[in-house]
Design a protein around this motif. Structure first.
Motif, PDB file in Angstrom:
ATOM      1  N   ILE A   1       0.830  -1.219   0.000  1.00  0.00           N
ATOM      2  CA  ILE A   1       0.000   0.000   0.000  1.00  0.00           C
ATOM      3  C   ILE A   1       0.863   1.268   0.000  1.00  0.00           C
ATOM      4  CG2 ILE A   1      -1.597   1.361   1.446  1.00  0.00           C
ATOM      5  CD1 ILE A   1      -3.283  -0.880   0.635  1.00  0.00           C
ATOM      6  N   VAL A   2       1.864   1.312   0.851  1.00  0.00           N
ATOM      7  CA  VAL A   2       2.714   2.504   0.948  1.00  0.00           C
ATOM      8  C   VAL A   2       3.477   2.724  -0.355  1.00  0.00           C
ATOM      9  CG1 VAL A   2       4.656   3.562   2.176  1.00  0.00           C
ATOM     10  CG2 VAL A   2       2.886   2.336   3.462  1.00  0.00           C
ATOM     11  N   GLU A   3       4.061   1.669  -0.907  1.00  0.00           N
ATOM     12  CA  GLU A   3       4.827   1.806  -2.153  1.00  0.00           C
ATOM     13  C   GLU A   3       3.937   2.246  -3.307  1.00  0.00           C
ATOM     14  OE1 GLU A   3       8.263  -1.574  -1.348  1.00  0.00           O
ATOM     15  OE2 GLU A   3       6.294  -2.209  -2.039  1.00  0.00           O
ATOM     16  N   VAL A   4       2.736   1.711  -3.385  1.00  0.00           N
ATOM     17  CA  VAL A   4       1.807   2.110  -4.453  1.00  0.00           C
ATOM     18  C   VAL A   4       1.446   3.585  -4.282  1.00  0.00           C
ATOM     19  CG1 VAL A   4      -0.521   1.787  -5.400  1.00  0.00           C
ATOM     20  CG2 VAL A   4       0.889  -0.205  -4.858  1.00  0.00           C
ATOM     21  N   ALA A   5       1.121   4.004  -3.064  1.00  0.00           N
ATOM     22  CA  ALA A   5       0.775   5.407  -2.827  1.00  0.00           C
ATOM     23  C   ALA A   5       1.957   6.324  -3.140  1.00  0.00           C
ATOM     24  CB  ALA A   5       0.306   5.606  -1.384  1.00  0.00           C
ATOM     25  N   MET A   6       3.170   5.903  -2.773  1.00  0.00           N
ATOM     26  CA  MET A   6       4.361   6.715  -3.047  1.00  0.00           C
ATOM     27  C   MET A   6       4.619   6.858  -4.542  1.00  0.00           C
ATOM     28  SD  MET A   6       6.952   5.480  -0.023  1.00  0.00           S
ATOM     29  CE  MET A   6       8.246   6.667  -0.374  1.00  0.00           C
ATOM     30  N   SER A   7       4.207   5.877  -5.326  1.00  0.00           N
ATOM     31  CA  SER A   7       4.463   5.919  -6.766  1.00  0.00           C
ATOM     32  C   SER A   7       3.405   6.733  -7.521  1.00  0.00           C
ATOM     33  CB  SER A   7       4.538   4.498  -7.333  1.00  0.00           C
ATOM     34  OG  SER A   7       3.256   3.882  -7.316  1.00  0.00           O
ATOM     35  N   ASP A   8       2.386   7.220  -6.818  1.00  0.00           N
ATOM     36  CA  ASP A   8       1.316   7.992  -7.459  1.00  0.00           C
ATOM     37  C   ASP A   8       1.357   9.422  -6.942  1.00  0.00           C
ATOM     38  OD1 ASP A   8      -1.157   9.144  -8.224  1.00  0.00           O
ATOM     39  OD2 ASP A   8      -2.121   7.174  -8.239  1.00  0.00           O
ATOM     40  N   PRO A   9       1.694  10.399  -7.790  1.00  0.00           N
ATOM     41  CA  PRO A   9       1.833  11.784  -7.322  1.00  0.00           C
ATOM     42  C   PRO A   9       0.553  12.377  -6.733  1.00  0.00           C
ATOM     43  CG  PRO A   9       2.013  11.671  -9.726  1.00  0.00           C
ATOM     44  CD  PRO A   9       1.980  10.259  -9.214  1.00  0.00           C
ATOM     45  N   ARG A  10      -0.604  11.804  -7.033  1.00  0.00           N
ATOM     46  CA  ARG A  10      -1.868  12.311  -6.469  1.00  0.00           C
ATOM     47  C   ARG A  10      -1.943  12.105  -4.963  1.00  0.00           C
ATOM     48  NH1 ARG A  10      -6.278   8.985  -9.312  1.00  0.00           N
ATOM     49  NH2 ARG A  10      -4.745   7.427  -8.735  1.00  0.00           N
ATOM     50  N   PHE A  11      -1.110  11.216  -4.411  1.00  0.00           N
ATOM     51  CA  PHE A  11      -1.163  10.883  -2.994  1.00  0.00           C
ATOM     52  C   PHE A  11       0.041  11.416  -2.202  1.00  0.00           C
ATOM     53  CE2 PHE A  11      -3.409   7.087  -4.947  1.00  0.00           C
ATOM     54  CZ  PHE A  11      -4.686   7.566  -4.680  1.00  0.00           C
ATOM     55  N   SER A  12       0.771  12.398  -2.735  1.00  0.00           N
ATOM     56  CA  SER A  12       1.987  12.870  -2.054  1.00  0.00           C
ATOM     57  C   SER A  12       1.688  13.480  -0.682  1.00  0.00           C
ATOM     58  CB  SER A  12       2.761  13.856  -2.931  1.00  0.00           C
ATOM     59  OG  SER A  12       1.978  15.004  -3.209  1.00  0.00           O
ATOM     60  N   THR A  13       0.589  14.207  -0.537  1.00  0.00           N
ATOM     61  CA  THR A  13       0.240  14.767   0.773  1.00  0.00           C
ATOM     62  C   THR A  13      -0.097  13.646   1.747  1.00  0.00           C
ATOM     63  OG1 THR A  13      -0.607  16.786  -0.268  1.00  0.00           O
ATOM     64  CG2 THR A  13      -1.315  16.344   2.005  1.00  0.00           C
ATOM     65  N   LEU A  14      -0.887  12.683   1.311  1.00  0.00           N
ATOM     66  CA  LEU A  14      -1.237  11.541   2.157  1.00  0.00           C
ATOM     67  C   LEU A  14       0.020  10.805   2.606  1.00  0.00           C
ATOM     68  CD1 LEU A  14      -3.306   9.596   3.433  1.00  0.00           C
ATOM     69  CD2 LEU A  14      -3.336   8.373   1.247  1.00  0.00           C
TER      70      LEU A  14
ATOM     71  N   THR B   1      -6.926  12.311  -2.205  1.00  0.00           N
ATOM     72  CA  THR B   1      -5.942  12.862  -3.136  1.00  0.00           C
ATOM     73  C   THR B   1      -5.422  14.195  -2.602  1.00  0.00           C
ATOM     74  OG1 THR B   1      -7.612  14.075  -4.374  1.00  0.00           O
ATOM     75  CG2 THR B   1      -7.116  11.806  -5.119  1.00  0.00           C
ATOM     76  N   ASN B   2      -4.388  14.721  -3.251  1.00  0.00           N
ATOM     77  CA  ASN B   2      -3.870  16.040  -2.880  1.00  0.00           C
ATOM     78  C   ASN B   2      -4.979  17.085  -2.985  1.00  0.00           C
ATOM     79  OD1 ASN B   2      -1.372  14.831  -2.551  1.00  0.00           O
ATOM     80  ND2 ASN B   2      -0.623  15.472  -4.553  1.00  0.00           N
ATOM     81  N   ASP B   3      -5.845  16.971  -4.004  1.00  0.00           N
ATOM     82  CA  ASP B   3      -6.966  17.909  -4.156  1.00  0.00           C
ATOM     83  C   ASP B   3      -7.917  17.832  -2.966  1.00  0.00           C
ATOM     84  OD1 ASP B   3      -5.978  18.798  -6.589  1.00  0.00           O
ATOM     85  OD2 ASP B   3      -7.302  17.520  -7.785  1.00  0.00           O
ATOM     86  N   ALA B   4      -8.094  16.641  -2.418  1.00  0.00           N
ATOM     87  CA  ALA B   4      -8.955  16.477  -1.234  1.00  0.00           C
ATOM     88  C   ALA B   4      -8.349  17.213  -0.042  1.00  0.00           C
ATOM     89  CB  ALA B   4      -9.149  14.995  -0.913  1.00  0.00           C
TER      90      ALA B   4
END
Length: 167
Positions: free
Chosen positions: A21-34, A59-62
């Motif tokens: 989960i962490v690696e997938v989120a780190m690889s998606d720029p939409r989740f950088s704030t999370l 997401t970052n927008d959220a």
């Protein structure tokens, strides 16, 4: 929940399923704030664990919808930050096809309200007041669903999270 018709999506999903989960989120720029908040809250090891987990990932927008003062307060209160982030996690894997209208117990000990409906032949899922905008981002230890709003657990007057009672 929408399914993408893009070519190569299956290959991308297969490669992501080998990451946690962490690696997938780190690889998606939409989740950088999370990701930065998960790191600040000390939840990286938890979300790298065996799971299975379902993460409703803002997401970052959220996060941008939250007033700066409120976000700063959250970031400076590690216990509250941890509680808010764990409110986005269910300790089981729930894919789009498995989702149904139900209360769902979170890793924070409270209940999320999951509501599904069909619109134009597409399954739509709401989690509390957030809409799932991309479903089934697979990981080796669970699944991520991108959401458009940060979920906030209901707090009592003492600032502690209230857990929903079973009826």
């Amino acid at each position: 929940m929408q399914q993408s018709g893009q070519m190569g999506m299956q290959d991308d999903m297969s490669m992501q399923a080998s990451k946690d989960i962490v690696e997938v989120a780190m690889s998606d720029p939409r989740f950088s704030t999370l990701v930065s908040l998960v790191q600040k809250a000390g939840l990286v090891d938890t979300l790298k664990g065996p799971g299975p987990f379902t993460v409703f990932a803002p997401t970052n927008d959220a996060f941008a919808k939250i007033p700066k003062k409120k976000l700063d307060e959250l970031m400076n209160n590690p216990d509250k930050l941890r509680s808010v982030l764990l409110y986005h996690v269910i300790n089981m894997k729930v894919t789009a096809s498995d989702a149904r209208t139900m209360p769902a117990p979170t890793a924070a000990g409270a209940q999320l309200s999951v509501k599904t409906s069909m619109r134009g032949g597409m399954k739509s899922v709401m989690v509390d007041n957030a809409k799932v905008i991309q479903a089934d981002i697979m990981a080796s230890n669970g699944v991520i669903h991108a959401i458009d709003t940060v979920l906030m657990p209901k707090m009592n007057k003492m600032g502690k999270q209230r857990s929903a009672r079973m009826r």
